[in-house]
Design an enzyme around this catalytic site. Structure first.
Site, PDB file in Angstrom:
ATOM      1  N   ASP A 328       0.861  -1.181   0.000  1.00 27.56           N
ATOM      2  CA  ASP A 328       0.000   0.000   0.000  1.00 27.56           C
ATOM      3  C   ASP A 328       0.898   1.232   0.000  1.00 27.56           C
ATOM      4  OD1 ASP A 328       1.120   0.228   2.500  1.00 27.56           O
ATOM      5  OD2 ASP A 328      -0.764   0.266   3.606  1.00 27.56           O
ATOM      6  N   ASP A 330       1.522   4.758   2.323  1.00 29.21           N
ATOM      7  CA  ASP A 330       1.159   5.391   3.603  1.00 29.21           C
ATOM      8  C   ASP A 330       1.580   6.857   3.622  1.00 29.21           C
ATOM      9  OD1 ASP A 330       0.567   2.720   5.056  1.00 29.21           O
ATOM     10  OD2 ASP A 330       2.598   2.447   4.303  1.00 29.21           O
ATOM     11  N   ASP A 418      -3.203   4.486   2.845  1.00 25.39           N
ATOM     12  CA  ASP A 418      -3.537   4.828   4.231  1.00 25.39           C
ATOM     13  C   ASP A 418      -3.145   6.275   4.500  1.00 25.39           C
ATOM     14  OD1 ASP A 418      -4.364   2.248   4.707  1.00 25.39           O
ATOM     15  OD2 ASP A 418      -2.567   1.656   5.824  1.00 25.39           O
TER      16      ASP A 418
HETATM   17  P1  UTP Z   1       2.444  -1.123   6.580  1.00 24.88           P
HETATM   18  O1  UTP Z   1       1.601  -2.273   7.016  1.00 24.88           O
HETATM   19  O2  UTP Z   1       1.913  -0.293   5.482  1.00 24.88           O
HETATM   20  O3  UTP Z   1       3.868  -1.714   6.216  1.00 24.88           O
HETATM   21  O4  UTP Z   1       2.683  -0.245   7.862  1.00 24.88           O
HETATM   22  P2  UTP Z   1       5.031  -1.169   5.286  1.00 24.88           P
HETATM   23  O5  UTP Z   1       6.239  -1.211   6.123  1.00 24.88           O
HETATM   24  O6  UTP Z   1       4.649   0.130   4.683  1.00 24.88           O
HETATM   25  O7  UTP Z   1       5.162  -2.281   4.191  1.00 24.88           O
HETATM   26  P3  UTP Z   1       4.253  -2.532   2.902  1.00 24.88           P
HETATM   27  O8  UTP Z   1       5.177  -2.344   1.754  1.00 24.88           O
HETATM   28  O9  UTP Z   1       3.131  -1.555   2.879  1.00 24.88           O
HETATM   29  O10 UTP Z   1       3.788  -3.938   3.039  1.00 24.88           O
HETATM   30  C1  UTP Z   1       3.635   0.798   7.966  1.00 24.88           C
HETATM   31  C2  UTP Z   1       3.922   1.121   9.389  1.00 24.88           C
HETATM   32  O11 UTP Z   1       2.832   1.779   9.964  1.00 24.88           O
HETATM   33  C3  UTP Z   1       2.552   1.276  11.246  1.00 24.88           C
HETATM   34  C4  UTP Z   1       2.988  -0.168  11.171  1.00 24.88           C
HETATM   35  O12 UTP Z   1       3.341  -0.633  12.439  1.00 24.88           O
HETATM   36  C5  UTP Z   1       4.168  -0.134  10.225  1.00 24.88           C
HETATM   37  O13 UTP Z   1       5.371   0.004  10.943  1.00 24.88           O
HETATM   38  N1  UTP Z   1       1.114   1.412  11.520  1.00 24.88           N
HETATM   39  C6  UTP Z   1       0.177   0.974  10.638  1.00 24.88           C
HETATM   40  C7  UTP Z   1       0.724   1.983  12.690  1.00 24.88           C
HETATM   41  O14 UTP Z   1       1.578   2.398  13.491  1.00 24.88           O
HETATM   42  N2  UTP Z   1      -0.628   2.097  12.983  1.00 24.88           N
HETATM   43  C8  UTP Z   1      -1.570   1.655  12.126  1.00 24.88           C
HETATM   44  O15 UTP Z   1      -2.762   1.797  12.418  1.00 24.88           O
HETATM   45  C9  UTP Z   1      -1.160   1.098  10.919  1.00 24.88           C
HETATM   46 MN    MN Z   2       2.780   0.441   3.677  1.00 26.50          MN
END
Ligand code: UTP
Ligand code: MN
Length: 494
Positions: A328, A330, A418
């Site tokens: 995804d 972020d 996100d």
């Molecule tokens: P992700 O699941 O998107 O992982 O969460 P990523 O490292 O970006 O990897 P991919 O490529 O998308 O699979 C990113 C970070 O955001 C934190 C997670 O703990 C992770 O470290 N996070 C996510 C939060 O702190 N709170 C949330 O509600 C969601």
């Molecule tokens: Mn991510």
């Protein structure tokens, strides 16, 4: 008159003018003859011989020396002597055996230096990994880039970890995740199980597993898990957006094995998120490229600035860590105007909807209460306003085009995005928390708790000894409060 074996080679002016003299014909070459092993009288004879042919021979090892000649066949002792006696770095000189000298005397000119002439410094053996004792048990004290030298091993460890997770054996799951993370941080490839012996977080059974994989290229246990029906089914179900382990297990226990099984089961009521998860499964189960992430950044940035000119959009998650692909994208959105961050987020959503690119939105309002700070609740999930989206991304918006499945002729794809919106004074904690990786975050919190008596989460850092919250406006501030060396985002791929 000088005789050149290669008449085609043009003489430089100074060489032609000096050619009549027997003294210092080859001014660029300053020879030093090492007396060790050669002996004083032979050295003096060779010196005179060379000078009579127009070579420059230095009596002392000075900065002027360009060619060191030795009859010492033992490279290590020669180099040790050179390092002790040379005024500058001896590796900047040619260190040659006597064959270069005799060839040059025969040719009556300094012959080109070839590999066969060189006496090379003995470097430490390459197969020895760099100091294993230096590896910390905490991922936040290791630098882990996206370059993984031990992918075969870490893939196997992660399958085992996931299988333990599916069987609710959290301790074992975490142990294998930690071990995989240690292996990911190594700048060298593990070639023997002995090399992992001194690494933290890898016990005896893991060492045996490493040995098995190195020897046979695979692990029997891992192969068994990968072909296990329950593992495969749970892995498939949990890969759907909105389907957690609990739901996947429930479906498995009901005898459902495939997506069509789930669709055909009349008693199952999918929630909105799961419906979208199945609807866009093909698109959102395929990775998102960096170019696609950048395109989405532009789209959202435009939305932010259409609403709030001083709004701030920051890329976080795996792409901030330098990953080429992600599941995804972020982002953190915030604004300097206190209390306006949640409104900013809802307006961005409206804007995206108005543009017709909002395919799914799950908005979670903020449950973060500034007035209740200091709060002593430190949790994995943060309380900021956030939304989990599926957006429509069009091909023309992406440099180099979309990541599309073969045979797919659509000019768009669905992408998971996100957005999280903390108040500006919480920004540093949110950025650190959302940049990840998950393992890096886990170990930051564990390190804070166990080594510093501090509590860290996405909202704040609390010092239990001083009984106070520690302020931070940047990630560097937080690392400094924790007494940790700063680790760049691209070094947090633990
Ligand atoms: P992700 O699941 O998107 O992982 O969460 P990523 O490292 O970006 O990897 P991919 O490529 O998308 O699979 C990113 C970070 O955001 C934190 C997670 O703990 C992770 O470290 N996070 C996510 C939060 O702190 N709170 C949330 O509600 C969601
Ligand atoms: Mn991510």
């Amino acid at each position: 008159m000088l005789r050149w074996p290669h008449p085609k080679k043009r003489l430089r002016p100074e060489e032609t003018t000096l050619s009549r003299s027997k003294k210092a014909v080859f001014e660029d070459v300053h020879i030093f003859l090492v007396e060790r092993k050669m002996g004083r009288s032979r050295r003096s004879f060779l010196t005179q011989l060379a000078r009579s042919k127009g070579f420059v021979v230095e009596d002392v090892l000075s900065d002027a020396v360009t060619h060191v000649v030795s009859e010492d066949s033992e490279a290590s002792s020669l180099w040790a002597w050179l390092k002790g006696h040379s005024p500058s770095d001896p590796s900047k000189m040619h260190v040659l055996d006597i064959s270069w000298f005799t060839d040059s005397m025969k040719e009556r000119r300094p012959v080109a230096v070839e590999t066969k002439h060189l006496i090379q410094d003995v470097l430490p053996e390459v197969s020895t990994p760099p100091s294993v004792v230096a590896v910390s048990q905490y991922a936040c004290q290791r630098r882990t880039t996206t370059e993984n030298h031990n992918k075969t091993l870490t893939d196997a460890f992660e399958v085992l970890a996931e299988n333990y997770e599916f069987n609710e054996m959290e301790g074992q799951c975490l142990a294998f995740r930690r071990a995989a993370s240690v292996l990911k941080s190594l700048s060298w490839q593990v070639r023997s199980s002995h090399q992992v012996h001194d690494l933290p977080c890898l016990g005896e059974t893991m060492e045996e597993l490493v040995e098995e994989i190195l020897q046979y290229g695979r692990s029997f246990e891992v192969a068994k898990i990968l072909s296990d029906e329950r593992f495969q089914t749970l892995k498939g179900f949990t890969s759907v957006f909105g389907v957690g382990l609990k739901t996947a297990e429930k479906w498995y226990r009901r005898g459902l094995r495939t997506f069509p099984d789930v669709m055909a089961e009349p008693s199952i009521r999918l929630n909105r998120m799961q419906q979208s998860g199945f609807l866009h499964y093909g698109d959102i189960s395929r990775h998102v490229s960096k170019a696609e992430a950048l395109a989405l950044g532009n789209i959202i940035d435009e939305a932010v600035h259409a609403i709030a000119p001083n709004g701030i959009l920051t890329l976080t998650g795996g792409f901030r860590r330098g990953k080429e692909f992600g599941h995804d994208v972020d982002f953190i959105v915030t604004t300097p105007e206190r209390g306006q961050e949640e409104g900013l987020l809802t307006n961005i959503i409206k804007h995206l909807k108005h543009q017709g690119i909002l395919l799914f939105c799950d908005f979670q309002p903020s449950s973060f209460d500034l007035s209740k700070l200091p709060s002593h609740r430190f949790e994995a999930m943060d309380h900021f306003a956030k939304c989990f989206l599926i957006l429509k991304l069009e091909g023309h918006q992406v440099e180099g085009g979309l990541c599309r499945a073969e045979g797919d002729s659509r000019d768009w794809r669905a992408v998971r995005v996100d957005l999280v919106s903390p108040p500006l004074d919480r920004f540093a904690f949110t950025l650190l928390g959302w940049t990840g990786s998950r393992q890096f975050e886990r170990d930051l919190r564990r390190f804070a708790r166990l080594e510093r008596r501090m509590l860290l989460d996405n909202h704040a850092l609390f010092d239990k000894t001083k009984n106070e919250f520690l302020a931070a406006t940047s990630e560097k501030d937080i690392f400094a409060h924790l007494g940790l060396e700063y680790i760049e985002p691209w070094q947090r791929n633990a």
